[in-house]
Enzyme design. Sequence first.
Site, short mmCIF file in Angstrom:
data_model
loop_
_atom_site.label_atom_id
_atom_site.label_comp_id
_atom_site.label_asym_id
_atom_site.label_seq_id
_atom_site.Cartn_x
_atom_site.Cartn_y
_atom_site.Cartn_z
N ASP A 276 6.77 -23.20 17.65
CA ASP A 276 6.83 -24.43 18.40
C ASP A 276 5.40 -24.98 18.47
O ASP A 276 4.45 -24.34 18.01
CB ASP A 276 7.44 -24.19 19.80
CG ASP A 276 8.03 -25.46 20.38
OD1 ASP A 276 8.97 -25.39 21.17
OD2 ASP A 276 7.56 -26.56 19.99
C1 GLC Z 1 8.11 -29.53 21.63
C2 GLC Z 1 9.46 -28.84 21.79
C3 GLC Z 1 10.23 -28.68 20.51
C4 GLC Z 1 9.96 -29.88 19.63
C5 GLC Z 1 8.51 -29.80 19.21
C6 GLC Z 1 8.10 -31.01 18.36
O1 GLC Z 1 7.14 -28.89 22.41
O2 GLC Z 1 9.46 -27.58 22.46
O3 GLC Z 1 11.62 -28.57 20.86
O4 GLC Z 1 10.80 -29.84 18.48
O5 GLC Z 1 7.63 -29.69 20.31
O6 GLC Z 1 8.16 -32.17 19.11
#
Ligand code: GLC
Length: 741
Positions: A276
């Site tokens: 993430d």
């Molecule tokens: C965010 C979220 C994830 C998302 C990613 C990109 O922090 O936790 O679900 O896809 O970053 O935006």
Amino acid sequence: MILPYLNPSLPTQQRIDDLVERMTLDEKIGQLNQIFATPESEERDKEMIRQGQVGSRILAFSAHAGNDETEADAYTPLWEFQRIAVEESRLGIPLIFGRDVIHGHLTVYPIPLAQAASWDIELVEAAAKATASEAVSDFVHWTFAPMLDIARDPRWGRVIEGSGEDPYLCSQMAKAQIRGFQGEDTSAPGSMVACAKHFVGYGAVEGGRDYNTIEVTENTLRNTYLPPFKAAVDAGVGTIMCAFNDWNGIPCSANGYLLNTILRNEWGFDGYVISDWDSIKGMVEHGSVEDAAVAGQHAIQAGVDMEMPGHCFATHLRQQVAEGTVSEATVDQAVRRILRIKFMAGLFEEPFVKVRKQQPKGLKSEHRQLARKLAAESMVLLKNNEDALPLANDDNCTICLIGPLIHARRELLGNWTLDGRPEDTVTIAEGLAQLRPDLKIAPADAAVDAQIRLARKSDQVILVVGEDHFRNGENANIADITLPAGQAQLIDAIHAIGKPIILVVCSGRPLVLTDIEPKVDAILWAWHPGSEGGNAIADILSGNVNPSGKLPITFPRATGQIPIYYNYKNTCRPVDDYYGEDSRYQDQVGKPMYRFGFGLSYTHFEYSNFTLDRSQMLTDECITASIQIKNTGKASGFEVVQCYLRDVVASTIRPVRELKGFQRIHLKSGESKTVQFSFSESDLAFYGADNQQRTEPGEFQLWIGPDSSATIGGKFYFKQSKDSNIATERQACLNPDPSFC
Ligand code: GLC
């Protein structure tokens, strides 16, 4: 002569082998690196791409894409970035562009929690397919969806993004969305790679506080939180995103037991894992590693293949391979997984998407129709006293429409809407004005007093309340799940003047209505319904559509009841029906406000003639339950028939009931249908104290009904073979090696 890796007629494995053979270490590390681009970084990004140091770009400016209105502009200059990658880098490996296309693109569908409330697998799949077709034409190859986090705590803002509290329903929704996004062939036009997230247990954050730690046993993880991800892997999901939280004290971004042992060795997942946003470096904050270099080392060795913006891999891997702390074979393994998905997605053959030159005006009518239908099917009728709904067609009855969201556009789209345009959204006022031009609609600038005066002059009040799109979503948690400030007072004020209230709630999560419910005649839970929300609400209120939504998550009576969910394990001091009247609170009953699976209709369905085709089921047999459902009301409608099972005695305590099947059927007034559910041994399986999947002999109870309170049913016995003795078989199961306990 075409190079093997560029030859689409060769097997993918051969193309991967050939390409990896040709890559330098720097180029390999480049494939593991996802960047986000801003206008200021453009030249630097182009040069990195030219040097083969970038494998992917996330189309987002920040880690808060879901809560940031500026994200719609994160598209430039995709064509040039891809051209440089394909034409100017040494090996011409195309970039894969990823974006949070969570519940729609230009056309916005209801939030995923609402879509789960439709229980309409085919329609959810169709919405994902339509979404992919729109996103791909904006050069999006890959979506960071579906989110599969089981959630039992509506204080958590991201409850909106998943499919609720039940593993079976969430698994069905996972498969539907992945089929929709990826299609049969992910390289086909209009398909995009999906990403099951967040692996795993993110919905269990303590206190509903996003990014918090979780405390989940492996047994609960395997029986509750992992099943939707297993369903996603079985459905062929191309990628998985690891979660911010830790499990068992080890951050998911470096949890080899999760990523290698379970995901790859047990399940055979052959796609790639992306972290993430900055979650690898986040391990320094966790305190599980000393610095970013060690974080990257642990992550790649645990099975993370690509790093969402963060720079641990790009900065440190080269040195770590040189000094032997990370083997090049480990890097190769990650590269191979990424290349496999790039080949699967057809990026080498079609690196450039036929991107529309400019955003189309308005939305495709077939997508609007789909959004309208799914929104209406997702809405849940929670109360309907004396058939207050559908709205009467009575010239002598003046109905008004008031409330803070009746002219709202952006709010109806909900959180995690990056490309939906408010101007394309049909407001509730517009939708109702279209179908019921007789309604007295409060103007957008009407103060509360003016709205109350309008109500005084009316015979019935449609009052729309609820959350806006940033009161839920990532890190948008609330400690008290009640309506936003001031809305309960408005309801009180209308109630105080004795006007019948039709309450419509637009929300991303369950909210407490305990004190409000007695003051209103009807409650329609509309969630955040998307671009066609206004029309869908009008369809339901006018009776054009008979509501059929069923709750995918329990609605508490009070925040203090959280966590409260239907599939709980029994205790040594049992209570019935959720937590029963003897709820052990001195200040609150044990039952929820509305139970899992609940939803009313404008008609009534009668369940009768339950049968089981056998009282005993052996290992290689199936058991079939059937029931007759009759529409005893005046309106035709859909009913979601639900089937729940209970394993009464097992070596680890099993839930008091678990959803194991559902069928959404249509019945005309007076029509009857027989619905059947068949189960085999695998449907009875669970993970035992040894964390191995098993089935155990003994008594099973089965119920079929309109929600999780289903009472019509029967019991049967399962045993391994005809002449075996259940008691003996049970004994063998009930004494697993104590070391497992
Ligand atoms: C965010 C979220 C994830 C998302 C990613 C990109 O922090 O936790 O679900 O896809 O970053 O935006």
